[in-house]
Scaffold this motif. Structure first.
Motif: not given
Length: 708
Positions: A418-424
């Motif tokens: 989810e953190l990677n998604w938000k960063k993306s």
């Protein structure tokens, strides 16, 4: 549940009251008052009244909190009688009901004795003088119950007309008429935190907010006719006794039913009370049983079982007595269980299945807990596959498994996804605001396009760049009204990082405002609360808190400036102020003055009343109670003039003046019946007189004598 103590009487037990740490009062249906030693239940003394009651579903007996007086309905139910316990003499009688007296009560401060009837009327007599003090707003059918708030500021009455009246004892006026029951309301009980419990003939129960007259909740699980009501253990519990001999228990924090059959007796329960000192539930029945139950029976055994880690037996004991769930021992065990489940989830989330299963230890032998463990094992069967997909960048497959098994969303791996998604997504937002960057945006978000929940946001991002830009500008300019207007129209904006920052900012403002309030720094709190007015999630609470602060400032400033007009108007309008030290003192001053002038009223001395109440004459909220005092005073003057056999025309003039000032109330009707007996030749017709109203009474209408 087994009783810890019991006794029996030859008549039905209709009333019980804890007198002090050593004595309990038990009143039977013949109105014999038995004073018992609370430890042995031996009768220490008794007072016989020989007033027999055949109906006692409502309160036929009342006992003052100072143990000096009692009130009882006569055997024929035609009058209520106030007695002095020491002299055993009648102080007063109320026989004004058109029909039977239905229930009686004392207010918590022992100022007034209340008598309610089948005619819907509620009379209040001054305890010290025995004279009628005032009447409450009538119901149109029988009154079934009377209840008082602990601070003695509110009185509630329940009626067969399906309504509940909440009145102020300070102003003697109706505040709310509660209409939500579809059947006659049978029982009432004031609760803490400005709440009221009510139940009707169809066993529909409601918890009300007495500050606004609105419903908080309706209780589930009621099927039997409720005969009696009481509270227990500092109002943690609501105990409801039924006509079939059952006791139900509700949690007054969650409003959940704890037990439908906490106690089962073979006879109808006619009285229920609670001994806070010993944590005993006190029950009386129509067969004369007097029984004490310890609500936490077994807690010492529970502590020993916890030391032995015999969790199976602890849960077995709680099955026998569900209130043991509220003991410290059970709370310790429950906390241990919650931590065990959480630790197991963490181990499963690390693919350490062996340790995850082993951590349940002594809980495994408990069927309900073993089921939880088996459910967790089943839930994590595909976890290794989830890990594999996530590590190999198969995002769509990993998210699909997480949606299938929601517990995976609690794991560090999912949170990293989810953190990677938000960063993306944030990176895509940044490029979206730049010209000729569509290809870069597509590249960043490509792994997430197969996910429906992410695709919606991606589509919104590509089609609503201008809205996003406007949203960012509104936040930067702190135009929070515009921010929330945009959020209402475009919910997708909640997925942006700016919204997370906005939520954290609002939380910070709220927390800091509460800290300032706790430190009595209301000036700083007000600044933050005014900002929170623009935040949808906080605006209602911020508005209420600002109003509360404003009223408190006005109230304390009025006390400082000795402006009792403003102080009393605020005190009578806002219940929270009545709990402050200043509010309590101010209320006591009024109560003491009212008690004093009641004595003058019963002597017909209007001049002394006016002198004593002069400082209250400009207080709008005091108009009705002051009017009631003068009304009582003028009735006394009329009664004296009749006893002295004054000129008929003078008395008739006084009656006309009274009706002009106060209208046709119960007091003038009752007096007129006596007047006609003494002056049978009078042609006076009450109905033809010019009629006023107590609600429109003003201090300018005060006269020395009503006959003038």
């Amino acid at each position: 549940m087994l009783p810890v103590k019991s006794s029996s009487f030859s008549e039905a037990v209709v009333y019980t009251k804890i007198i002090d740490e050593n004595r309990v009062l038990v009143v039977d249906s013949s109105t014999t008052m038995h004073y018992l030693d609370i430890n042995t239940l031996n009768v220490k003394s008794a007072i016989k009244c020989n007033i027999v009651h055949f109906r006692y579903s409502s309160n036929v007996f009342g006992f003052s909190s100072n143990a000096k007086y009692f009130v009882v309905i006569s055997s024929d139910c035609k009058e209520s009688r106030l007695y002095d316990i020491k002299t055993k003499k009648i102080i007063s009688k109320i026989d004004r009901h058109h029909g039977d007296v239905s229930c009686v009560a004392f207010d918590p401060q022992d100022r007034y004795m209340f008598s309610a009837g089948d005619d819907g009327k509620i009379f209040a007599s001054d305890v010290k003088s025995g004279q009628l003090a005032f009447t409450l707003t009538s119901h149109i059918d029988c009154v079934n119950d009377i209840s008082f708030s602990d601070n003695a500021q509110l009185v509630a009455t329940a009626s067969y007309d399906k309504n509940i009246h909440i009145s102020s004892l300070s102003t003697m006026t109706l505040i709310y008429k509660l209409r939500a029951h579809s059947a006659p309301v049978m029982k009432l009980q004031f609760l803490s935190k400005q709440r009221l419990f009510s139940i009707d003939k169809n066993n529909s129960a409601i918890i009300w907010d007495t500050s606004n007259g609105k419903i908080i909740t309706r209780l589930d699980g009621l099927h039997d006719d409720i005969a009696q009501v009481t509270l227990g253990d500092d109002e943690k519990f609501l105990f409801l006794a039924t006509a079939l001999g059952y006791v139900l228990v509700y949690d007054l924090n969650s409003y959940e039913l704890i037990s439908r059959r906490y106690i089962k007796l073979s006879n109808k329960i006619t009285s229920i009370n609670f001994d806070e000192n010993n944590k005993h539930l006190i029950i009386g029945t129509d067969s004369g049983e007097f029984i004490l139950y310890e609500i936490y029976l077994g807690q010492n055994h529970l502590t020993q079982l916890l030391r032995e880690k015999n969790y199976v037996q602890i849960y077995a004991e709680v099955e026998k007595n569900p209130l043991l769930k509220y003991t410290e021992t059970y709370i310790v065990l429950d906390t241990l269980w919650i931590k065990t489940v959480q630790k197991a989830k963490e181990l499963f989330g690390k693919s350490d299945k062996k340790r995850a299963v082993g951590i349940f230890g002594n809980f495994v032998t408990i069927p309900s807990k073993k089921q939880v463990m088996n459910n967790l094992i089943k839930e994590y069967e595909e976890f290794d596959k989830f890990v594999l997909h996530a590590k190999h960048g198969k995002i769509t497959l990993a998210y699909t498994l997480a949606n299938k098994h929601p517990l995976y969303k609690e794991t560090p791996l999912y949170k990293l996804m989810e953190l990677n998604w938000k960063k993306s997504f944030m990176l895509a937002q940044k490029y979206m605001l730049e010209p000729k960057s569509a290809d870069k945006v597509n590249e960043i978000l490509a792994p997430y396009r197969g996910l429906s929940e992410k695709s919606k946001l991606i589509h919104a991002l590509s089609t609503n760049a201008k809205i996003h830009r406007r949203f960012k500008i509104a936040i930067a300019q702190k135009d929070f009204k515009l921010v929330y207007e945009l959020l209402k129209i475009h919910p997708f904006l909640k997925e942006y990082s700016e919204y997370d920052s906005l939520s954290k900012y609002a939380d910070m403002l709220y927390v800091n405002s509460q800290k300032f309030i706790a430190k009595n720094d209301t000036h700083s709190a007000v600044k933050l609360l005014r900002v929170l007015l623009d935040f949808e999630d906080f605006k209602d609470e911020a508005k209420d808190t600002l109003l509360e602060i404003e009223n408190k400032h006005k109230f304390f400033n009025s006390i400082r400036d000795n402006d009792i007009v403003v102080a009393y108007n605020l005190l009578d309008s806002y219940g929270d102020l009545q709990n402050s030290i200043e509010g309590v003192n101010l209320q006591k001053l009024w109560d003491d003055d009212l008690c004093t002038v009641n004595g003058h009223a019963f002597r017909g001395d209007a001049i002394k009343i006016k002198k004593n109440l002069e400082k209250y004459m400009k207080i709008n909220s005091k108009n009705v109670p002051i009017a009631n005092v003068f009304a009582r005073c003028y009735i006394t003057q009329l009664e004296v003039s009749t006893r002295e056999k004054q000129e008929q025309s003078n008395i008739e003039k006084g009656i006309k003046n009274y009706i002009l000032y106060y209208g046709l109330d119960d007091k003038i009707f009752t007096f007129f019946e006596q007047f006609k007996k003494n002056y049978p030749n009078s042609k006076l017709n009450l109905q033809s007189q010019t009629e006023g109203s107590i609600s429109s009474w003003r201090p300018s209408m005060i006269v020395k004598s009503i006959l003038e």
